[in-house]
Design an enzyme around this catalytic site. Structure first.
Site, PDB file in Angstrom:
ATOM      1  N   GLN A 188      19.700 -38.971  18.293  1.00  0.00           N
ATOM      2  CA  GLN A 188      19.039 -38.185  19.350  1.00  0.00           C
ATOM      3  C   GLN A 188      19.618 -38.514  20.726  1.00  0.00           C
ATOM      4  O   GLN A 188      19.570 -37.687  21.624  1.00  0.00           O
ATOM      5  CB  GLN A 188      17.518 -38.457  19.352  1.00  0.00           C
ATOM      6  CG  GLN A 188      16.761 -37.854  18.186  1.00  0.00           C
ATOM      7  CD  GLN A 188      16.626 -38.820  17.037  1.00  0.00           C
ATOM      8  OE1 GLN A 188      17.453 -39.710  16.842  1.00  0.00           O
ATOM      9  NE2 GLN A 188      15.578 -38.663  16.251  1.00  0.00           N
ATOM     10  N   ARG A 196      11.318 -31.647  17.712  1.00  0.00           N
ATOM     11  CA  ARG A 196      10.982 -33.075  17.663  1.00  0.00           C
ATOM     12  C   ARG A 196      10.648 -33.553  19.073  1.00  0.00           C
ATOM     13  O   ARG A 196      10.775 -32.816  20.047  1.00  0.00           O
ATOM     14  CB  ARG A 196      12.169 -33.871  17.084  1.00  0.00           C
ATOM     15  CG  ARG A 196      13.474 -33.473  17.790  1.00  0.00           C
ATOM     16  CD  ARG A 196      14.451 -34.550  17.907  1.00  0.00           C
ATOM     17  NE  ARG A 196      13.998 -35.603  18.765  1.00  0.00           N
ATOM     18  CZ  ARG A 196      14.011 -35.547  20.094  1.00  0.00           C
ATOM     19  NH1 ARG A 196      14.451 -34.472  20.742  1.00  0.00           N
ATOM     20  NH2 ARG A 196      13.580 -36.563  20.801  1.00  0.00           N
ATOM     21  N   GLY A 197      10.254 -34.847  19.167  1.00  0.00           N
ATOM     22  CA  GLY A 197       9.815 -35.375  20.458  1.00  0.00           C
ATOM     23  C   GLY A 197       8.317 -35.136  20.556  1.00  0.00           C
ATOM     24  O   GLY A 197       7.831 -34.015  20.300  1.00  0.00           O
ATOM     25  N   ALA A 198       7.574 -36.185  20.923  1.00  0.00           N
ATOM     26  CA  ALA A 198       6.111 -36.120  20.830  1.00  0.00           C
ATOM     27  C   ALA A 198       5.500 -34.919  21.580  1.00  0.00           C
ATOM     28  O   ALA A 198       4.733 -34.151  20.988  1.00  0.00           O
ATOM     29  CB  ALA A 198       5.509 -37.443  21.309  1.00  0.00           C
ATOM     30  N   LYS A 250      10.928 -44.456  19.237  1.00  0.00           N
ATOM     31  CA  LYS A 250      12.075 -44.423  18.317  1.00  0.00           C
ATOM     32  C   LYS A 250      12.561 -45.818  17.945  1.00  0.00           C
ATOM     33  O   LYS A 250      12.665 -46.695  18.804  1.00  0.00           O
ATOM     34  CB  LYS A 250      13.200 -43.620  18.982  1.00  0.00           C
ATOM     35  CG  LYS A 250      14.490 -43.491  18.195  1.00  0.00           C
ATOM     36  CD  LYS A 250      14.308 -42.919  16.804  1.00  0.00           C
ATOM     37  CE  LYS A 250      13.542 -41.618  16.770  1.00  0.00           C
ATOM     38  NZ  LYS A 250      13.027 -41.266  15.431  1.00  0.00           N
ATOM     39  N   ARG A 298       3.972 -34.887  10.638  1.00  0.00           N
ATOM     40  CA  ARG A 298       4.598 -36.181  10.979  1.00  0.00           C
ATOM     41  C   ARG A 298       3.485 -37.092  11.482  1.00  0.00           C
ATOM     42  O   ARG A 298       2.679 -36.671  12.303  1.00  0.00           O
ATOM     43  CB  ARG A 298       5.686 -36.021  12.044  1.00  0.00           C
ATOM     44  CG  ARG A 298       6.974 -35.388  11.515  1.00  0.00           C
ATOM     45  CD  ARG A 298       8.097 -35.475  12.552  1.00  0.00           C
ATOM     46  NE  ARG A 298       8.736 -36.775  12.588  1.00  0.00           N
ATOM     47  CZ  ARG A 298       9.597 -37.147  13.556  1.00  0.00           C
ATOM     48  NH1 ARG A 298       9.869 -36.334  14.556  1.00  0.00           N
ATOM     49  NH2 ARG A 298      10.165 -38.330  13.514  1.00  0.00           N
ATOM     50  N   ASP A 324       5.654 -42.264  21.305  1.00  0.00           N
ATOM     51  CA  ASP A 324       5.040 -41.340  20.339  1.00  0.00           C
ATOM     52  C   ASP A 324       3.543 -41.582  20.191  1.00  0.00           C
ATOM     53  O   ASP A 324       2.800 -40.692  19.785  1.00  0.00           O
ATOM     54  CB  ASP A 324       5.722 -41.464  18.980  1.00  0.00           C
ATOM     55  CG  ASP A 324       7.078 -40.799  19.030  1.00  0.00           C
ATOM     56  OD1 ASP A 324       8.029 -41.418  19.540  1.00  0.00           O
ATOM     57  OD2 ASP A 324       7.174 -39.630  18.616  1.00  0.00           O
TER      58      ASP A 324
HETATM   59  O1  MRU Z   1      11.942 -38.757  15.690  1.00  0.00           O
HETATM   60  P1  MRU Z   1      11.866 -38.112  17.044  1.00  0.00           P
HETATM   61  O2  MRU Z   1      13.192 -37.599  17.524  1.00  0.00           O
HETATM   62  O3  MRU Z   1      10.779 -37.066  17.126  1.00  0.00           O
HETATM   63  O4  MRU Z   1      11.454 -39.305  18.008  1.00  0.00           O
HETATM   64  C1  MRU Z   1      11.266 -39.020  19.356  1.00  0.00           C
HETATM   65  C2  MRU Z   1      11.006 -40.218  20.190  1.00  0.00           C
HETATM   66  O5  MRU Z   1      10.905 -41.331  19.706  1.00  0.00           O
HETATM   67  C3  MRU Z   1      10.778 -39.973  21.643  1.00  0.00           C
HETATM   68  O6  MRU Z   1      11.216 -41.067  22.403  1.00  0.00           O
HETATM   69  C4  MRU Z   1       9.279 -39.742  21.892  1.00  0.00           C
HETATM   70  O7  MRU Z   1       8.777 -38.767  21.022  1.00  0.00           O
HETATM   71  C5  MRU Z   1       9.021 -39.314  23.293  1.00  0.00           C
HETATM   72  S1  MRU Z   1       9.678 -37.707  23.634  1.00  0.00           S
HETATM   73  C6  MRU Z   1       9.318 -37.341  25.258  1.00  0.00           C
END
Ligand code: MRU
Length: 343
Positions: A199, A50-52, A251, A91, A240
């Protein structure tokens, strides 16, 4: 900084993707070997990866995985293309996933070696841009808080997880925080636990503890009080998807942090690579927000907590309008979007 940061959320090994299963952290550090599209898509949907930016790497490496699976199973070209499309849409909010796929899919006719090389470049570029964002963020802190830093260090707030677990390198917002700590600028980090999947409470806490950075976790609902009570100097979060006008999806709960930061007169920064900027959309109104399952709210740790049949509103992300953002920090520059600067 890179050398002491051994945590790797995603890597390629020979003929498969290696993923650190983030749903098990911090209790268990367990790695998955992924060779099949269905397993990769399950891992993305369940937030094992996960995480962009990490999703961008998963998208690029995923195309190699699909080519291998297609060769093993005798898929037609249209089956292969359908598999790539399925991965691209696993996603919807993090633009990096589609971006990562698009960085390499046009090379499919050139063969596996070309696609793999381009996918590994996506991973390397992400590591590099993390370091450049960190340098830009630390320079911003040093200049914005020049006077404060003569008498004390800074207290920083963050939301969700934007570190090594969310990227291929040191992280985005958390990369800035780690670098600022190494530069001697940070007293304490307040990490929002980031309901409902925690997270922050699980992953950011894991990374901060490992890096030896003083921190406390807090319920998301304590962030406004902490900021209005003078416990925070600046907030750094990731994104994201960022629209051309600077509106930024991140998030769920990020918008509340930004509103409270504005009320408290605290600078609120977005830190994200250029690959998170979607210049094809004008404003945040065009960002698709992922809605997630009821069980994330009606259950806790697999145990039912809400009455059976309870309906939910469970958006994974919200959009912070540009006017609340002191700066969007990328590897290239700092965009002053609240002053009307466009990306
Ligand atoms: O649902 P997630 O855990 O994938 O959401 C992640 C976030 O919202 C992060 O803040 C975003 O992807 C930036 S990660 C460097």
């Amino acid at each position: 900084l890179q050398s002491i940061e051994s945590l790797k959320s995603i890597a390629w090994s020979d003929d498969h993707i290696v993923l650190l299963d983030q749903t098990l952290l911090p209790v268990e550090e367990s790695y998955l070997q992924v060779r099949e599209l269905a397993i990769l898509i399950e891992a993305i949907k369940k937030l094992r990866v996960r995480g962009a930016p990490a999703l961008g790497v998963a998208g690029a490496l995923g195309v190699v995985l699909i080519m291998d699976q297609a060769a093993r199973s005798g898929w037609s070209d249209s089956m292969l293309q359908a598999g790539i499309d399925e991965l691209r849409h696993a996603r919807p909010t993090a633009v990096n996933l589609a971006w990562g796929v698009d960085q390499v899919r046009h090379l499919v006719p050139a063969g596996r070696a070309a696609v793999l090389a381009a996918a590994l470049e996506v991973l390397e570029d992400d590591c590099r841009s993390n370091l450049e964002m960190a340098a830009n963020g630390v320079a911003e802190l040093a200049s914005h808080f020049q006077l404060t830093l003569q008498s004390r260090k800074l207290r920083l707030l963050t939301h969700c997880n934007t570190g090594s677990l969310a990227t291929a390198g040191i992280g985005t917002a958390l990369g800035v925080i780690k670098s600022a700590f190494n530069a001697g600028l940070v007293e304490e980090v307040l990490a929002d636990e980031s309901r409902p999947l925690l997270q922050g409470g699980r992953l950011t806490a894991f990374e901060l503890a490992r890096a030896g950075i003083p921190f406390r976790i807090q319920p998301d609902s304590a962030a406004a009080m902490a900021m209005l009570n003078g416990m925070v100097d600046a907030a750094f979060v990731g994104a994201d998807r960022i629209a051309a006008n600077g509106d930024s999806a991140n998030k769920i709960g990020t918008l509340s942090v930004a509103l409270a930061a504005k009320a408290a007169g605290i600078p609120f920064y977005i830190v994200a690579p250029e690959s998170t900027v979607d210049r094809s959309i004008e404003s945040g109104a065009d960002i698709e927000i992922e809605l997630r399952g009821d069980e994330e709210l009606t259950q806790f740790n697999g145990k039912q907590i809400a009455p059976l049949g309870t309906k939910t509103f469970n958006p994974a992300f919200d959009v912070t309008p540009a006017h609340l953002i002191a700066g969007v920090i990328t590897e290239k520059k700092i965009y002053r979007v609240s002053d009307g600067e466009r990306l």
